[in-house]
Design an enzyme around this catalytic site. Structure first.
Site, mmCIF file in Angstrom:
data_model
loop_
_atom_site.group_PDB
_atom_site.id
_atom_site.type_symbol
_atom_site.label_atom_id
_atom_site.label_comp_id
_atom_site.label_asym_id
_atom_site.label_seq_id
_atom_site.Cartn_x
_atom_site.Cartn_y
_atom_site.Cartn_z
ATOM 1 N N GLY A 11 51.761 44.448 41.160
ATOM 2 C CA GLY A 11 50.710 44.110 40.080
ATOM 3 C C GLY A 11 50.159 42.885 39.966
ATOM 4 O O GLY A 11 50.805 41.980 40.752
ATOM 5 N N ASP A 12 49.239 42.738 39.093
ATOM 6 C CA ASP A 12 48.671 41.219 38.885
ATOM 7 C C ASP A 12 48.168 40.563 40.304
ATOM 8 O O ASP A 12 48.192 39.388 40.295
ATOM 9 C CB ASP A 12 49.905 40.221 38.171
ATOM 10 C CG ASP A 12 50.503 41.081 37.088
ATOM 11 O OD1 ASP A 12 49.607 41.673 36.135
ATOM 12 O OD2 ASP A 12 51.630 40.834 36.771
ATOM 13 N N LYS A 15 43.353 42.505 40.803
ATOM 14 C CA LYS A 15 42.495 43.877 41.110
ATOM 15 C C LYS A 15 41.188 43.831 40.228
ATOM 16 O O LYS A 15 40.183 44.320 40.616
ATOM 17 C CB LYS A 15 43.262 45.114 40.826
ATOM 18 C CG LYS A 15 44.601 45.103 41.981
ATOM 19 C CD LYS A 15 45.547 46.257 41.334
ATOM 20 C CE LYS A 15 45.971 46.060 40.042
ATOM 21 N NZ LYS A 15 47.050 45.112 39.848
ATOM 22 N N GLY A 39 46.716 44.959 32.459
ATOM 23 C CA GLY A 39 45.863 43.795 31.769
ATOM 24 C C GLY A 39 45.304 43.094 32.831
ATOM 25 O O GLY A 39 45.775 42.217 33.590
ATOM 26 N N HIS A 40 43.799 43.527 32.970
ATOM 27 C CA HIS A 40 43.084 43.024 34.183
ATOM 28 C C HIS A 40 42.117 41.833 33.577
ATOM 29 O O HIS A 40 41.364 42.288 32.713
ATOM 30 C CB HIS A 40 42.222 43.854 34.851
ATOM 31 C CG HIS A 40 42.999 45.151 35.445
ATOM 32 N ND1 HIS A 40 44.230 45.093 36.223
ATOM 33 C CD2 HIS A 40 42.841 46.358 35.257
ATOM 34 C CE1 HIS A 40 44.781 46.138 36.632
ATOM 35 N NE2 HIS A 40 43.876 46.999 36.054
ATOM 36 N N GLN A 213 48.480 48.369 37.893
ATOM 37 C CA GLN A 213 49.893 47.932 38.655
ATOM 38 C C GLN A 213 49.729 47.712 40.101
ATOM 39 O O GLN A 213 48.743 47.215 40.451
ATOM 40 C CB GLN A 213 50.756 48.996 38.197
ATOM 41 C CG GLN A 213 51.274 48.833 36.642
ATOM 42 C CD GLN A 213 50.725 49.747 36.007
ATOM 43 O OE1 GLN A 213 50.221 50.762 36.233
ATOM 44 N NE2 GLN A 213 50.372 49.192 34.389
ATOM 45 N N THR A 288 49.314 41.176 29.098
ATOM 46 C CA THR A 288 49.599 41.853 28.192
ATOM 47 C C THR A 288 50.565 41.437 27.432
ATOM 48 O O THR A 288 50.603 41.656 26.020
ATOM 49 C CB THR A 288 50.009 43.287 28.787
ATOM 50 O OG1 THR A 288 48.958 43.879 29.454
ATOM 51 C CG2 THR A 288 50.194 44.508 27.676
ATOM 52 N N ALA A 320 44.967 32.379 47.324
ATOM 53 C CA ALA A 320 45.415 31.470 48.449
ATOM 54 C C ALA A 320 45.084 30.128 47.809
ATOM 55 O O ALA A 320 45.805 29.135 48.245
ATOM 56 C CB ALA A 320 44.938 31.740 49.559
ATOM 57 N N GLY A 393 38.737 31.733 44.144
ATOM 58 C CA GLY A 393 39.010 31.197 42.766
ATOM 59 C C GLY A 393 38.825 32.304 41.769
ATOM 60 O O GLY A 393 38.865 33.470 42.024
HETATM 61 P P1 GDP Z 1 45.253 42.075 37.794
HETATM 62 O O1 GDP Z 1 45.931 42.847 36.893
HETATM 63 O O2 GDP Z 1 45.620 42.863 39.360
HETATM 64 O O3 GDP Z 1 43.764 42.462 37.761
HETATM 65 O O4 GDP Z 1 45.470 40.925 37.987
HETATM 66 P P2 GDP Z 1 45.671 39.711 36.502
HETATM 67 O O5 GDP Z 1 44.617 40.020 35.518
HETATM 68 O O6 GDP Z 1 47.017 39.778 36.073
HETATM 69 O O7 GDP Z 1 45.429 38.416 37.131
HETATM 70 C C1 GDP Z 1 44.329 38.070 37.639
HETATM 71 C C2 GDP Z 1 43.985 36.538 37.334
HETATM 72 O O8 GDP Z 1 43.760 35.855 38.429
HETATM 73 C C3 GDP Z 1 42.587 36.525 36.588
HETATM 74 O O9 GDP Z 1 42.793 35.558 35.649
HETATM 75 C C4 GDP Z 1 41.533 36.031 37.852
HETATM 76 O O10 GDP Z 1 40.442 35.561 37.315
HETATM 77 C C5 GDP Z 1 42.542 35.328 38.505
HETATM 78 N N1 GDP Z 1 42.321 35.223 40.077
HETATM 79 C C6 GDP Z 1 41.978 36.443 40.583
HETATM 80 N N2 GDP Z 1 41.618 36.049 42.116
HETATM 81 C C7 GDP Z 1 41.822 34.835 42.082
HETATM 82 C C8 GDP Z 1 41.654 33.727 43.177
HETATM 83 O O11 GDP Z 1 41.420 34.005 44.255
HETATM 84 N N3 GDP Z 1 42.049 32.514 42.816
HETATM 85 C C9 GDP Z 1 42.289 32.108 41.472
HETATM 86 N N4 GDP Z 1 42.443 30.719 41.065
HETATM 87 N N5 GDP Z 1 42.505 32.868 40.390
HETATM 88 C C10 GDP Z 1 42.156 34.279 40.618
#
Ligand code: GDP
Length: 402
Positions: A11-12, A15, A39-40, A213, A288, A320, A393
């Site tokens: 997860g995290d 996505k 929690g996306h 997840q 979350t 990355a 980013g």
């Molecule tokens: P999810 O549950 O899979 O959607 O992931 P989360 O929400 O827990 O974490 C994703 C966090 O990483 C968010 O704050 C996004 O804006 C950030 N994020 C996603 N892709 C990237 C990336 O390539 N680089 C950076 N620096 N942040 C990213």
């Protein structure tokens, strides 16, 4: 064209952001499993949204959303999320539908979640205590309450009283304050549809299924018992919908390193300063729960396992950029166990007893650096899959097609 976009780790993986980016090309984004434990975080630039139950669709566009019956819904959380989005200036109310067969997360489920974790002591799973596991358990116990039940208040009250009685007798948990549930239902009732209506609707449109997840947290194929309560693998799409649907592509999202929240095995885990550096740079704290996420190097054996288990067609790499500036970046390439080498675990339960063989890469200054290109090539070669997009980013549009 129907696509599943889902997580290849614990997860995290980012996505939510990626799904929101892809959603512009689709008529619907569908959540098929999990609950408000998801929690996306999606960064639109001018504002940020944390999606717990509202599917990750671009709220500025015309894409619609559907919450299928594989999801367990906390009505309070869903309403608050819709209201939050309205405060930002977007009324998504008319763009969301929910399956009538969806089970409801009740206050007793959250109370039981808490009690179970305490009772498990050292063996606690580290759940988000959102009542998700107990809500799924009641579905299987056949005492769960579904949205469709609330259309007839008298029958719903009868069911609720029975649930209260069961919880009092079995767990010593008392709850009889049902009114808020009916008030919440009133607010959402127009969104509720029978699944077959959606089956008809999905015949002529493009659907993006959003995983929650990650494959390694799937109730069957994940690192049991440190998993979530649902089928968050791609296999959960049809069971979550309740009817078959043709999937054209499965796109797995993975981070350039690995994180994990809660307990459970983590072969490439880092500790101390090295872990802290990545945690701070990547803001690796649960959306979350706010809990610090455990961090470690990219783990190819477990990534290959997730790819095989989910039928992954292509991948998206995220975060990355967080590793930019490190002198060296490591990748776990195989496991050693009882004198044998494993490129992929034959059974995920073996991963708590393995040692990891690493390969070391020269770090990259930024994502234009040749050293980063070598890292990408290596992962593609080792997994046999194309990395179709690289997220560069935090914001939705910080992504490039490869
Ligand atoms: P999810 O549950 O899979 O959607 O992931 P989360 O929400 O827990 O974490 C994703 C966090 O990483 C968010 O704050 C996004 O804006 C950030 N994020 C996603 N892709 C990237 C990336 O390539 N680089 C950076 N620096 N942040 C990213």
């Amino acid at each position: 064209m129907n696509i599943v976009c889902y997580g290849l780790q614990w997860g995290d993986e980012g996505k939510g952001k990626v799904t929101t980016y892809l959603s512009r090309e689709f008529d619907y984004v569908v959540r098929y499993s999990g609950g408000s434990n998801a929690g996306h975080t999606v960064n639109y630039g001018e504002f940020k949204l944390v999606h717990h139950l509202v599917p990750s669709f671009d709220i500025r566009g015309n894409t619609k959303a559907y919450i299928a019956n594989g999801v367990v819904v906390d009505l309070d959380v869903l309403i608050k999320e819709i209201e939050e989005i309205k405060k930002i200036g977007f009324d998504v109310y008319d763009r969301i539908n929910i399956s009538s067969l969806t089970h409801i997360v009740l206050p007793v489920h959250k109370m039981l979640d808490e009690k179970l974790e305490i009772a498990k002591g050292e063996k606690a799973v580290g759940t988000t205590k959102r009542g998700i596991g107990p809500a799924y358990a009641d579905k299987v116990h056949r005492i769960g309450l579904r949205l469709v039940d609330l259309f007839d208040k008298e029958t719903a009250l009868e069911k609720l009283k029975f649930i209260s009685k069961m919880y009092k007798n079995l767990y010593g948990i008392e709850w009889d304050d049902y009114e808020i549930l009916f008030e919440n239902f009133e607010k959402l009732s127009k969104l509720i549809v029978p699944p077959l209506e959606m089956k008809e609707e999905f015949k002529n449109v493009n659907v993006l299924f959003e995983g929650t997840q990650g494959v390694l947290l799937d109730i069957d194929m994940g690192s049991y018992p440190y998993v979530t309560g649902s089928y968050c693998n791609t296999t959960g799409v049809e069971s979550g919908l309740g009817f078959p649907i043709k999937i054209d592509k499965r796109i797995g999202v993975f981070k350039a390193y690995v994180t994990r929240v809660g307990e459970g095995p983590f072969p490439t885990e880092l500790f101390g300063e090295e872990a802290e550096k990545i945690r701070i740079a990547g803001r690796e704290f649960g959306a979350t729960t706010g809990r610090p996420r455990r961090c470690g190097w990219l783990d190819l054996p477990i990534l290959r396992y997730a790819i095989e288990t989910s039928g992954c067609d292509e991948m998206i790499m995220t975060k990355a950029d967080i590793l930019s500036g490190l002198e060296k970046v490591k990748v776990g390439i195989r496991y050693l166990s009882n004198g044998r080498k494993f490129e992929i675990p034959n059974d995920i339960s073996m991963i708590d007893k393995v040692t990891v063989e690493y390969i070391e890469f020269n770090g990259w200054k930024n994502l234009e650096d040749d050293n980063f290109a070598k890292f990408v090539d290596f992962i593609e070669r080792e997994t046999g899959l194309k990395i179709a997009y690289i997220s560069t980013g935090e914001k939705i549009d910080d992504i490039r097609k490869v």
